[in-house]
Design an enzyme around this catalytic site. Structure first.
Site, mmCIF file in Angstrom:
data_model
loop_
_atom_site.group_PDB
_atom_site.id
_atom_site.type_symbol
_atom_site.label_atom_id
_atom_site.label_comp_id
_atom_site.label_asym_id
_atom_site.label_seq_id
_atom_site.Cartn_x
_atom_site.Cartn_y
_atom_site.Cartn_z
ATOM 1 C CB VAL A 12 -0.986 -0.002 1.195
ATOM 2 C CG1 VAL A 12 -1.867 1.244 1.161
ATOM 3 C CG2 VAL A 12 -1.857 -1.253 1.180
ATOM 4 C CE LYS A 100 -7.109 -5.277 7.430
ATOM 5 N NZ LYS A 100 -6.941 -5.773 6.106
ATOM 6 C CB VAL A 127 -13.975 -0.105 5.848
ATOM 7 C CG1 VAL A 127 -15.140 -1.045 5.542
ATOM 8 C CG2 VAL A 127 -13.708 -0.057 7.337
ATOM 9 N N GLY A 129 -11.192 -1.058 1.001
ATOM 10 C CA GLY A 129 -10.088 -0.639 0.109
ATOM 11 C C GLY A 129 -10.399 0.669 -0.588
ATOM 12 C CB ILE A 131 -15.487 0.852 -1.733
ATOM 13 C CG1 ILE A 131 -15.212 -0.424 -2.513
ATOM 14 C CG2 ILE A 131 -16.947 1.259 -1.845
ATOM 15 C CD1 ILE A 131 -15.976 -1.631 -1.981
ATOM 16 N N GLY A 182 -1.800 -15.744 -5.050
ATOM 17 C CA GLY A 182 -1.557 -14.522 -4.286
ATOM 18 C C GLY A 182 -2.820 -13.817 -3.828
ATOM 19 C CG ASP A 196 -9.863 -8.306 6.848
ATOM 20 O OD1 ASP A 196 -8.924 -7.514 7.035
ATOM 21 O OD2 ASP A 196 -10.686 -8.177 5.919
ATOM 22 C CE LYS A 200 -11.113 -5.034 5.552
ATOM 23 N NZ LYS A 200 -10.955 -6.017 4.466
ATOM 24 N N GLY A 297 -5.995 -4.470 -2.586
ATOM 25 C CA GLY A 297 -5.062 -4.274 -3.697
ATOM 26 C C GLY A 297 -4.329 -2.969 -3.573
HETATM 27 N N1 HSE Z 1 -7.205 -9.475 3.394
HETATM 28 C C1 HSE Z 1 -8.090 -8.400 3.060
HETATM 29 C C2 HSE Z 1 -9.152 -8.903 2.089
HETATM 30 C C3 HSE Z 1 -7.303 -7.263 2.487
HETATM 31 O O1 HSE Z 1 -9.020 -10.021 1.568
HETATM 32 O O2 HSE Z 1 -10.134 -8.221 1.846
HETATM 33 C C4 HSE Z 1 -7.995 -5.944 2.516
HETATM 34 O O3 HSE Z 1 -8.286 -5.492 3.808
#
Ligand code: HSE
Length: 401
Positions: A12, A100, A127, A129, A131, A182, A196, A200, A297
């Site tokens: 990032v 986050k 939260v 990415g 958007i 990946g 995760d 968020k 991303g």
């Molecule tokens: N690991 C997270 C996902 C990355 O797959 O959405 C973005 O926060």
């Protein structure tokens, strides 16, 4: 000129530098001033990198430089990001972050410090990415009483579930392939166990309430128990299975949870596939609105960080309003939440299941060893009692209302 420091030159962080460089003419116009990346803090050196001369290892140099007014924290994790962020805000330097974990753990404290020091702690990238969702909640939907948020907030699990749905493959097989390509981390726990998405939805829920929703209080279930058989049944029912993160502000209390749900073809979130994320928001005047795009991303996430830098440039010396007080929200026990359930039991339990649940709708996909059905609407507590009487189940998946 706005002098910026970037903390962490990973995916990032390098994206932030790239976005500022690629779109500099547009960004500078929108910021009203030129942005310049003065320092990049990282433990490593980057020989041959076009910005290698900006790379430093000592954070104190950034803190001591009065020219630096905005810091992009793209390190992730709590340590040392928490200390670095707090020190920057105490020095009156704004911080824009994609972290986050840190926002969910210390958001209200850091926002308060920023307010007291006439700077900003902004977290659009934390939260969804790229958007825009934090800014709509903070600035755009200000005439609304938001009473429901439902999100597909994790790209990795959405990719895995989409593949399982389309290819009939099993979880372990798709996870392995996602890791090879990946799309999933080598240690996928935070994604596949829902942690995760939990952080968020805690952030979005806090902005919805204006108070602190602790991520520790949110019931969280991941996708590791979902199998190709579950998708067979889902297809038969015109549904798919998605990992949903949701919160509801109701008369019975504030509910929040992360879990796999069956979702029907008619719901707008049904079509959110692969690594895409979406957030579905219900306001009492507007009704439903949805925010969709790339939730992860390098460049999408970096674009959101840089949009916060532009906001800082536009609000120098001023604190942008953000309602997220330190007072904790009382999160209701999900045992009281009501919904329908899809259930699979062994064929031998059919009579016991019918006795326990009475009115149920059988779902048959020709798996002889099983009896599968959809329940009436009931509370989670009632469901647990009934399934206990029926002798347990192979799997159960909640239905999205
Ligand atoms: N690991 C997270 C996902 C990355 O797959 O959405 C973005 O926060």
């Amino acid at each position: 000129m706005i002098q910026v420091a970037v903390l962490g030159y990973g995916t990032v962080g390098s994206g932030v530098v790239e976005v500022i460089e690629t779109n500099k003419a547009d960004i500078n116009k929108k910021a009203g001033e030129e942005l310049n990346v003065k320092y990049i803090l990282d433990l490593r050196d980057f020989p041959g990198d076009p910005y290698e001369k900006k790379v430093i290892h000592d954070y104190q140099r950034i803190l001591d430089d009065p020219e630096v007014t905005v810091i992009c924290e793209t390190m992730g994790g709590l340590k040392p990001a928490y200390d670095f962020t707090k020190q920057a805000l105490l020095a009156g330097k704004s911080v824009c972050t994609s972290n986050k974990e840190l926002v969910a753990s210390h958001g209200p404290e850091l926002i308060q410090i920023a307010k007291e020091h006439c700077c900003n702690y902004l977290f659009e990238a934390s939260v969804g990415g790229g958007i825009p969702i934090i800014r709509p909640l903070n600035y755009s939907l200000t005439a609304e009483r938001i009473d429901g948020i439902t999100g597909i907030l994790n790209g990795t699990t959405n990719y895995i579930l989409t593949k399982m749905d389309r290819e009939g493959a099993d979880f372990a097989e798709v996870l392995k392939e996602a890791q090879e390509r990946g799309y999933a981390e080598r240690n996928p726990e935070a994604d596949v166990e829902g942690y995760d998405a939990c952080r968020k939805i805690a952030i979005l829920s806090s902005l919805m309430c204006g108070k602190n929703v602790r991520y520790e209080d949110i019931y969280t279930e991941g996708i590791t128990k979902i199998s190709s058989a579950d998708f067979k049944y889902a297809r038969q029912m015109n549904q798919s299975i998605k990992l949903l993160a949701m919160s509801r502000d109701t008369q019975e209390g504030f509910f929040a949870m992360v879990a796999p749900f069956m979702i029907s073809r008619e719901h707008p979130l049904y079509s959110v596939s692969d690594v895409f994320n979406a957030v579905y928001v219900h306001g009492n005047m507007l009704g439903d609105s949805m925010y969709y795009g790339r939730g992860a991303g390098k460049l999408p996430t970096a674009s959101a960080v840089v949009s916060d830098v532009v906001d800082c440039a536009r609000h120098q010396g001023k604190s942008i309003m953000c309602f997220w007080d330190e007072e904790n929200v009382q999160v209701a026990d999900i045992a009281d939440a009501k919904r329908k359930f899809f259930v699979r039991v062994n064929a031998g339990q059919k009579e016991a299941a019918i006795d326990a649940f009475h009115a149920l709708a059988e779902v048959n996909v020709g798996i002889e060893e099983e009896f599968a059905f959809m329940t009436q609407e009931m509370s989670e507590r009632e469901f647990e009692e009934k399934i206990g009487k029926a002798g347990g189940c192979i799997n159960r998946i909640r239905l999205m209302k």
